[in-house]
Write a protein that holds these residues in place. Sequence first.
Motif, PDB file in Angstrom:
ATOM      1  N   GLY A   6     -44.564  -8.318  39.390  1.00 43.48           N
ATOM      2  CA  GLY A   6     -44.143  -6.789  38.764  1.00 43.48           C
ATOM      3  C   GLY A   6     -43.483  -7.309  37.319  1.00 43.48           C
ATOM      4  N   PHE A   7     -42.424  -8.384  37.212  1.00 43.48           N
ATOM      5  CA  PHE A   7     -41.839  -8.577  36.175  1.00 43.48           C
ATOM      6  C   PHE A   7     -42.610  -9.182  35.048  1.00 43.48           C
ATOM      7  CE2 PHE A   7     -39.750 -11.766  33.587  1.00 43.48           C
ATOM      8  CZ  PHE A   7     -38.593 -11.338  33.137  1.00 43.48           C
ATOM      9  N   TYR A   8     -43.835  -9.824  35.404  1.00 41.85           N
ATOM     10  CA  TYR A   8     -44.669 -10.081  34.330  1.00 41.85           C
ATOM     11  C   TYR A   8     -45.607  -9.073  34.089  1.00 41.85           C
ATOM     12  CZ  TYR A   8     -43.643 -15.057  35.956  1.00 41.85           C
ATOM     13  OH  TYR A   8     -43.146 -16.364  36.176  1.00 41.85           O
ATOM     14  N   ILE A   9     -46.071  -8.173  34.620  1.00 37.63           N
ATOM     15  CA  ILE A   9     -46.753  -6.955  34.544  1.00 37.63           C
ATOM     16  C   ILE A   9     -45.976  -6.268  33.277  1.00 37.63           C
ATOM     17  CG2 ILE A   9     -47.745  -4.898  35.221  1.00 37.63           C
ATOM     18  CD1 ILE A   9     -48.663  -6.307  37.806  1.00 37.63           C
ATOM     19  N   ILE A  12     -45.838  -8.152  30.073  1.00 41.65           N
ATOM     20  CA  ILE A  12     -47.308  -7.995  29.325  1.00 41.65           C
ATOM     21  C   ILE A  12     -47.313  -6.519  28.728  1.00 41.65           C
ATOM     22  CG2 ILE A  12     -49.528  -7.902  29.828  1.00 41.65           C
ATOM     23  CD1 ILE A  12     -48.891 -10.314  31.876  1.00 41.65           C
ATOM     24  N   LYS A  13     -47.010  -5.625  29.637  1.00 35.75           N
ATOM     25  CA  LYS A  13     -47.187  -4.261  28.882  1.00 35.75           C
ATOM     26  C   LYS A  13     -46.315  -4.084  27.678  1.00 35.75           C
ATOM     27  CE  LYS A  13     -47.902   0.143  29.293  1.00 35.75           C
ATOM     28  NZ  LYS A  13     -48.433   0.499  27.765  1.00 35.75           N
ATOM     29  N   GLN A  14     -45.128  -4.416  27.715  1.00 31.63           N
ATOM     30  CA  GLN A  14     -44.301  -4.234  26.492  1.00 31.63           C
ATOM     31  C   GLN A  14     -44.831  -5.078  25.198  1.00 31.63           C
ATOM     32  OE1 GLN A  14     -40.429  -5.502  28.162  1.00 31.63           O
ATOM     33  NE2 GLN A  14     -39.804  -3.457  28.808  1.00 31.63           N
ATOM     34  N   LEU A  15     -45.349  -6.186  25.475  1.00 28.97           N
ATOM     35  CA  LEU A  15     -45.764  -7.216  24.380  1.00 28.97           C
ATOM     36  C   LEU A  15     -47.285  -6.471  23.866  1.00 28.97           C
ATOM     37  CD1 LEU A  15     -44.967 -10.582  25.706  1.00 28.97           C
ATOM     38  CD2 LEU A  15     -43.834  -9.499  23.639  1.00 28.97           C
TER      39      LEU A  15
END
Length: 142
Positions: A6-9, A12-15
């Motif tokens: 969830g943290f990676y998602i 990734i979404k922000q970037l």
Amino acid sequence: METRGGFYITQIKQLQDRIFERLLLESGLEISGGQGRILFILWKTDHLTISEISEKTSLAKNTISVVIDGMVNKGIVAREINPRNRRQTIVSLTNYAKSLKGKYEAVSERMNVLFYQGFSEDEQKQFEQYLTRILHTLIENL
């Protein structure tokens, strides 16, 4: 084992949002990511209600209304009262919005190439299957 998916998602979404907005600007498209999500839905099916757009984009209705206000002011979409149900607002593409579709699709394709750089076709399909499973689980738990 610590789970960080969830943290990676989220990262990734922000970037992805920042890079996508930069690519849009570089292509001469002065639209935000949120506006792009709404346009993407309307390019598939024009003349939708705020509720339908909310459902298809997973954005909150009040967020949709604010974004639509900005899009109306820029001449991207038109808003009108549904003659069959006066409590509903219908959002429609303008000719200007229709003219943006090709450029937007080109930027989206650039983003997809960047997103899957280094992935084999099989890895890409597998990854998207996992994302689909996560999405369905989250939808079921709304």
